[in-house]
Design a protein around this motif. Sequence first.
Motif, short mmCIF file in Angstrom:
data_model
loop_
_atom_site.label_atom_id
_atom_site.label_comp_id
_atom_site.label_asym_id
_atom_site.label_seq_id
_atom_site.Cartn_x
_atom_site.Cartn_y
_atom_site.Cartn_z
N ASP A 154 35.74 23.75 -18.36
CA ASP A 154 34.87 24.83 -17.91
C ASP A 154 33.78 24.18 -17.06
O ASP A 154 32.92 23.47 -17.59
N THR B 150 29.96 24.74 -18.16
CA THR B 150 29.41 24.14 -19.37
C THR B 150 29.87 22.71 -19.60
O THR B 150 29.30 21.99 -20.41
N GLY B 151 30.92 22.30 -18.91
CA GLY B 151 31.48 20.97 -19.15
C GLY B 151 32.41 20.90 -20.34
O GLY B 151 32.91 19.83 -20.67
N VAL B 152 32.66 22.01 -21.00
CA VAL B 152 33.52 21.99 -22.18
C VAL B 152 34.95 21.67 -21.78
O VAL B 152 35.49 22.26 -20.84
N SER C 241 30.90 17.73 -23.69
CA SER C 241 30.58 18.72 -22.66
C SER C 241 29.39 18.27 -21.82
O SER C 241 29.38 18.46 -20.60
N GLU C 242 28.41 17.66 -22.46
CA GLU C 242 27.24 17.24 -21.68
C GLU C 242 27.62 16.14 -20.67
O GLU C 242 27.20 16.17 -19.53
N TRP D 50 29.54 17.72 -17.87
CA TRP D 50 28.61 18.49 -17.03
C TRP D 50 27.79 17.55 -16.15
O TRP D 50 27.61 17.79 -14.95
#
Lengths: 791, 264
Positions: A651, A654-656, A777-778, A781
């Motif tokens: 994603d 969000t980086g997910v 995720s971070e 991102w």
Amino acid sequence: MSDNGSNGTGFIGASLKRKEDARFLTGRGRYTDDINLPGQLYAHLLRSTVAHANLGSVDISAAEAAPGVHAVFTGPDMEGVGGIPTGWLIHSKDGSPMVEPAHPAMAIGKVRHVGEIVAIVVAETRDQAREAAALIDIDYQELPAAASIEAARADGAPLVWDEADGNLCYDWEVGDRAAAEDAIAGAAHTVSIDVVNQRLVPNAIEPRAAIGSFDPTTDVYTLYTTSQNPHLIRLLLGAFVLGLPEHKLRIVAPDVGGGFGSKIPHYAEEAIITWTAGRLGRPVKWTSDRSEAFVSDTQGRDHISTATLGLDEDGKFVGLKVSTQANLGAYLSTFATCVPTYLYGILFAGPYTTPAIYCEVEGVFTNTVPVDALRGAGRPEATYLLERLVDKAAAATGIDRVDIRRRNFIREFPYQTPVALQYDQGDYDATLDLALEASDWDGFEARRSEAAGRGKLRGIGISTFIEACGIAPSAVVGSLGARAGLYEVGSVRVHPTGSVSVFTGTHSHGQGHETTFAQIVAETLGVDFEAVDVVHGDTNAIPFGMGTYGSRSLAVGGTAIYNAVQKVIAKGKKIAAHLLEASEEDIEFADGNFTVAGTDRSKSIGEVALTAYVPHNYPEGLEPGLEETAFYDPLNFTFPAGTHVAEVEVDPETGVVELVAVTGADDVGRIINPMIVNGQLHGGLAHGIGQALLEHCEYDAEGQLVTGSYMNYTMPRAGDLPNFNINHNTTHCTHNPLGVKGVGEVGSIGVPPAVINAVVDALSPLGVTHIEMPATSERVWQAIQAAQAQD
Amino acid sequence: MDDFQYHAPSSVDGVLSALRGADDGKVLAGGMSLVPVLKLGLAAPSHLVSLRNVPGLSDIEDHGHCLKIGACCTHAQVAASSVVQERIPALAAMAGRIGDPQVRNCGTIGGSVAHNDPAADYPAACVGLGATIITDRRKISSDDFFGSMFETALEEDELVTAVCFPIVARAAYAKFENPASKYAVAGVMVAQGDDGVRVAVTGAGAGVFRVAEMEAALADDFSADAVAGIGVSSDGLLSDNVAGAEYRAHLVTVMARRAVEACG
């Protein structure tokens, strides 16, 4: 009998339900903490709350006076007791032995990591021991900590050990440096990578526990402990720490709830509890809780590496050079020193024909929990680096990722690598082809487009890998510094009525040995599966053994059992020949029957067994009984191999990272129980996916563990995992009679680079070329932000 | 865990008098936050006063203009309640994503709001929906109730007995979870009701907060586009091993936009 060891009864290769599951699934397993001995006291271990400090006064007077307390001991009380030994001596490039500091069971004078044991409090109840421990007043004179590889190797870094300059334990190498450097210098293409292989917490579901006791009528100490290798514990605790001969020390590792390597080492707790039980003359129990496990179980991985690969104009690898720094923690755990050397550097050929390879490794002391084996142990670290580097090479040369791997595959066996190993067998094209087909690799672009329509970045990644398992030929590992042999022992006792007890020196803590080994014996001896029970985990019951790790139990321990069965059959032929009044040479054995060749005259294994124990009519000079033991020292490592394919959707907002598909095409050698094998693969894949996407053991600069609970250490959950698409292409190991290789570590070795290669593939349209594990995720991102900032 | 006295009175008055009689009393509802704190030795109250025997605290009542949810209603009860699902579906959906099944079947709404964990979901639901916290002695607007982390307007001996949620025209909650704990890293409740638009954020800061700029933009144009470009400052936002302040700030905007989209 067929050439694969089968008697044709169908037990080998059948997905039989596990014998052990009835007790495990109904809560009737008997783990160490389930055991209570008469008169048992409870121990609380007081652990350092700081990472590095001189120990000033340790005032135990209030604790000694607390209700229910029987004793309080600190490090100096155990002076005269031996230190915790290390199992493998590594030599540096210059030939000097590694720095091997003292390892007292409890801290003396200094503490070197959060969680190090400072005192033991023994009381009538667990709560009393814990409450009394809170009354101990410790004067920590804090010192600066070296809590990471970078901090420990920096100029002027605090020294974990005064005798280890620069916090170096060793500076090891393998391979031909000049050859590798020359090949890289002359290469048409070179590609380099810097990678971190992050530290992980093993997280066995059962925390460690120990009960020590001493019997003054026999002078025998007994230790119940959560171990993967009870005989090894007896050897280390008896010979090196307490100075006890084997017949005065019994180690029992009953049901054990997972280990993943963290229950291999001989721990200080085992020594302290056993010694304390002897001092007090009462059984003493210690059970770790989860918080304690986070700072006292050995941890895994923790490498920083840089590597360069040289390729010729056709994309053939011509040279590889790897430089790694490996965090060993504050003390040398049992196999800490060999994991980042002999279980790591020798893997760098992978499945490829790279002719010149060199690997150097600095073992680094830090003020952190000791590092030791964790599922895969060195091989995941090597495989991750190599398979990331191969993907970068494909990107740099413009050669397709699959094609570049295929161009470099080893196809002639046996194959001698430039880094010590000799592969006996493999078919890497077959597993690659199978994985490509099973994952619909060729159809990926359509899936990428479809995902893009939903705003998702879809990526696919691959890794082709080998592993060295079936640890290990004793003479080989001995020449490399191992302080033990790595053979295995199996005993097969055919009882008078034909049922069978099998004794193995391996230890099952989730692997299903009670089932797999029973299948081997039932098939090869021609008896019913239900008539075979497997016994393990007690040094009083088992002749000897080296335990379970390195995917060795089936290849080494299973072979020992198989060989013991062959001895039973050989003796049975003598008995049958006598009963049938035939020549021993004319007796054939199949399906549990000894038959005179070419006739229908036969005796069953049951009849032969009864005769062996009621030898009224018996061969002259032959011993009664039907029980045989075999020690098996493997001739080589085994080399499971395979291809893993991962597919992710990112994603971009969000980086997910969502892992949407994982396909494995594995060659784990001959399969005894497909359900157990697939279960092992599933577990290993979950472990590897945890490393790739979720798990990260972090310390702050002061050496405090930041991720000390499940509130912030992310374990993989079922919802994080896709259905696994598992496929097999089997080649048989050529040097053991069962043709087996090993499976327990496959997933944790093969899948992390496939997942990260997929994440990088997903992000590559944005210009991202690398991301470290775990791809949180971070991090994803941030990588996207950084790539966009460069545009 | 240290020793403590345990009481389980059968009335609100009994609870209050037990609290007043204790040196350091704590109310025990579902125990999902308090019990772990006790087990880790981070708190050692002298008395625990359980609500388990107090009748009437687990009812969900439809008062027409609002839903009154008893303090001892579990998250699972709220999630599964047909009246909540029908009247304030965003609230039922939010409750159904708190923690895990064990937490949802033990943890209570009253315990959650009284504890005011900065990463809990209920503070955002209360502030976002404009709820009123009912205690044994007064009604407190949720804007006034929640302070910074673990701080509320409650007196030492004051007990939350219910929470009243006004019926709103539309609302939705979007949460970005901590992958380990499942607490909110950034959870945003967006609601449009009689008193306008409210946007409440949990998880990102030291306590639940509203985003005035988003509320104004949505009042003007209730669309995802209206908030997509509105950032929040990372100053004062939390930062940990899962998410730094910058990332949290970014997630607040993304979750706000997704909540608006989910409002339909």
